[in-house]
Design a protein around this motif. Structure first.
Motif, PDB file in Angstrom:
ATOM      1  N   GLU A  23       0.830  -1.197   0.000  1.00  0.00           N
ATOM      2  CA  GLU A  23       0.000   0.000   0.000  1.00  0.00           C
ATOM      3  C   GLU A  23       0.867   1.251   0.000  1.00  0.00           C
ATOM      4  OE1 GLU A  23      -3.983  -1.604   2.276  1.00  0.00           O
ATOM      5  OE2 GLU A  23      -2.646  -0.280   3.371  1.00  0.00           O
ATOM      6  N   LEU A  24       0.415   2.241  -0.742  1.00  0.00           N
ATOM      7  CA  LEU A  24       1.041   3.561  -0.728  1.00  0.00           C
ATOM      8  C   LEU A  24       0.275   4.381   0.306  1.00  0.00           C
ATOM      9  CD1 LEU A  24       3.103   5.479  -2.007  1.00  0.00           C
ATOM     10  CD2 LEU A  24       1.360   6.086  -3.684  1.00  0.00           C
ATOM     11  N   ARG A  25       1.023   4.909   1.287  1.00  0.00           N
ATOM     12  CA  ARG A  25       0.419   5.696   2.360  1.00  0.00           C
ATOM     13  C   ARG A  25       1.148   7.019   2.486  1.00  0.00           C
ATOM     14  NH1 ARG A  25      -1.506   1.901   7.095  1.00  0.00           N
ATOM     15  NH2 ARG A  25      -2.229   0.116   5.882  1.00  0.00           N
ATOM     16  N   ILE A  26       0.507   7.970   3.137  1.00  0.00           N
ATOM     17  CA  ILE A  26       1.084   9.297   3.318  1.00  0.00           C
ATOM     18  C   ILE A  26       1.470   9.486   4.777  1.00  0.00           C
ATOM     19  CG2 ILE A  26       0.598  11.776   3.229  1.00  0.00           C
ATOM     20  CD1 ILE A  26      -1.268  11.162   0.849  1.00  0.00           C
ATOM     21  N   ASN A  27       2.658  10.043   4.978  1.00  0.00           N
ATOM     22  CA  ASN A  27       3.129  10.385   6.311  1.00  0.00           C
ATOM     23  C   ASN A  27       2.764  11.842   6.565  1.00  0.00           C
ATOM     24  OD1 ASN A  27       4.500  10.887   8.664  1.00  0.00           O
ATOM     25  ND2 ASN A  27       6.504  10.323   7.878  1.00  0.00           N
ATOM     26  N   GLU A  28       1.820  12.058   7.467  1.00  0.00           N
ATOM     27  CA  GLU A  28       1.368  13.418   7.780  1.00  0.00           C
ATOM     28  C   GLU A  28       2.308  14.058   8.803  1.00  0.00           C
ATOM     29  OE1 GLU A  28      -0.982  14.897   6.239  1.00  0.00           O
ATOM     30  OE2 GLU A  28      -2.247  13.322   5.437  1.00  0.00           O
ATOM     31  N   PRO A  29       2.657  15.339   8.608  1.00  0.00           N
ATOM     32  CA  PRO A  29       3.536  16.000   9.575  1.00  0.00           C
ATOM     33  C   PRO A  29       2.835  16.242  10.903  1.00  0.00           C
ATOM     34  CG  PRO A  29       2.793  17.556   7.903  1.00  0.00           C
ATOM     35  CD  PRO A  29       2.298  16.200   7.497  1.00  0.00           C
ATOM     36  N   ASP A  30       3.609  16.216  11.966  1.00  0.00           N
ATOM     37  CA  ASP A  30       3.121  16.496  13.310  1.00  0.00           C
ATOM     38  C   ASP A  30       2.938  18.006  13.434  1.00  0.00           C
ATOM     39  OD1 ASP A  30       2.666  16.810  16.015  1.00  0.00           O
ATOM     40  OD2 ASP A  30       4.420  15.681  16.656  1.00  0.00           O
ATOM     41  N   THR A  31       1.743  18.452  13.753  1.00  0.00           N
ATOM     42  CA  THR A  31       1.477  19.881  13.864  1.00  0.00           C
ATOM     43  C   THR A  31       1.192  20.311  15.302  1.00  0.00           C
ATOM     44  OG1 THR A  31      -0.868  19.506  13.374  1.00  0.00           O
ATOM     45  CG2 THR A  31       0.589  20.013  11.507  1.00  0.00           C
ATOM     46  N   LEU A  32       1.340  19.400  16.245  1.00  0.00           N
ATOM     47  CA  LEU A  32       1.092  19.760  17.641  1.00  0.00           C
ATOM     48  C   LEU A  32       2.180  20.702  18.143  1.00  0.00           C
ATOM     49  CD1 LEU A  32       0.046  16.277  19.046  1.00  0.00           C
ATOM     50  CD2 LEU A  32      -1.438  18.201  18.476  1.00  0.00           C
ATOM     51  N   PRO A  33       1.806  21.650  18.997  1.00  0.00           N
ATOM     52  CA  PRO A  33       2.816  22.571  19.524  1.00  0.00           C
ATOM     53  C   PRO A  33       3.750  21.840  20.482  1.00  0.00           C
ATOM     54  CG  PRO A  33       0.704  22.929  20.603  1.00  0.00           C
ATOM     55  CD  PRO A  33       0.480  21.912  19.515  1.00  0.00           C
ATOM     56  N   GLY A  34       4.927  22.378  20.617  1.00  0.00           N
ATOM     57  CA  GLY A  34       5.883  21.809  21.555  1.00  0.00           C
ATOM     58  C   GLY A  34       7.205  22.545  21.469  1.00  0.00           C
ATOM     59  N   SER A  35       7.997  22.381  22.487  1.00  0.00           N
ATOM     60  CA  SER A  35       9.307  23.032  22.515  1.00  0.00           C
ATOM     61  C   SER A  35      10.270  22.268  21.605  1.00  0.00           C
ATOM     62  CB  SER A  35       9.848  23.041  23.941  1.00  0.00           C
ATOM     63  OG  SER A  35      10.242  21.722  24.319  1.00  0.00           O
TER      64      SER A  35
END
Length: 158
Positions: A23-35
Motif C-alpha cells: 500500500e502507498l500511504r502518506i506520512n502526515e507532519p506532526d502539527t502539535l505545539p511543543g518546545s
C-alpha cells in the motif's frame, strides 16, 4: 508491504488467495505545539492505493490486481491489468517510480507537494520490488500450509 493469505468470508467460493500486498500511504507532519525538546509524532494515513499480487495457486498469477483509489483506506473495485498479470514485478516497479501519478489517480489533493518524497520512493523502487519478489516467492511454496485461524476479514492469523 506484507505477505497475504486471504479467504474472503463473504465470497468463500472464490477460494484462497496468497501473495503480496503493498500500500502507498502518506506520512502526515506532526502539527502539535511543543518546545524544541518535544518528541514529534508520526502519523501515517490509511492506504491511498494498493497493489495485490495474489494467486489462487502457487505461480498462477491469476488474481493480481490493484486499487488505484481507496476512499477511507477501503479497496473497492479490483482493477486488473494485462501487464500486471504478465509481469507483476516489473509493473509494480514502474508504478513506484511515478508515485505522484498514483496520488493523482488516487484523488489526493495537490499531489505535487509530495514530489520530493516521490523521488525518494523512485530511488527505493528496486529494493521494494526485490522484497516483493522474495515475499511472493515465499508465498508460492507448494503446498500452501494449512491455516488454523483467520480474523473477521479473512486474513490468516499467525
Amino acid at each position: 508491504m506484507e505477505g497475504l493469505d486471504f479467504l474472503n468470508p463473504n465470497r468463500l467460493q472464490d477460494g484462497r488467495e496468497c501473495g503480496v500486498r503493498l500500500e502507498l500511504r502518506i506520512n502526515e507532519p506532526d502539527t502539535l505545539p511543543g518546545s524544541i525538546y518535544a518528541s514529534r509524532a508520526f502519523s501515517i494515513t490509511r492506504g491511498v492505493c494498493r497493489f495485490d499480487l495474489l494467486e489462487s495457486a502457487p505461480g498462477a498469477q491469476d488474481r493480481m490486481h490493484w486499487h488505484p483509489e481507496m476512499p477511507n483506506g477501503e479497496g473497492r473495485k479490483r482493477l486488473y491489468d494485462d501487464e500486471l498479470a504478465h509481469d507483476p514485478l516489473d509493473w509494480l516497479g514502474r508504478q513506484l517510480r511515478d508515485a505522484v501519478a498514483l496520488l493523482k489517480v488516487g484523488g489526493i489533493d495537490d499531489p505535487e507537494r509530495f514530489a520530493d518524497d516521490a523521488l525518494l520512493l523512485a530511488r527505493m523502487a528496486d529494493d521494494i520490488v526485490a522484497d516483493a519478489a522474495d515475499t511472493l516467492s515465499r508465498s508460492r511454496r507448494a503446498p500452501w500450509p494449512p491455516v488454523e485461524r483467520r480474523d473477521e476479514r479473512g486474513m490468516a492469523v499467525v
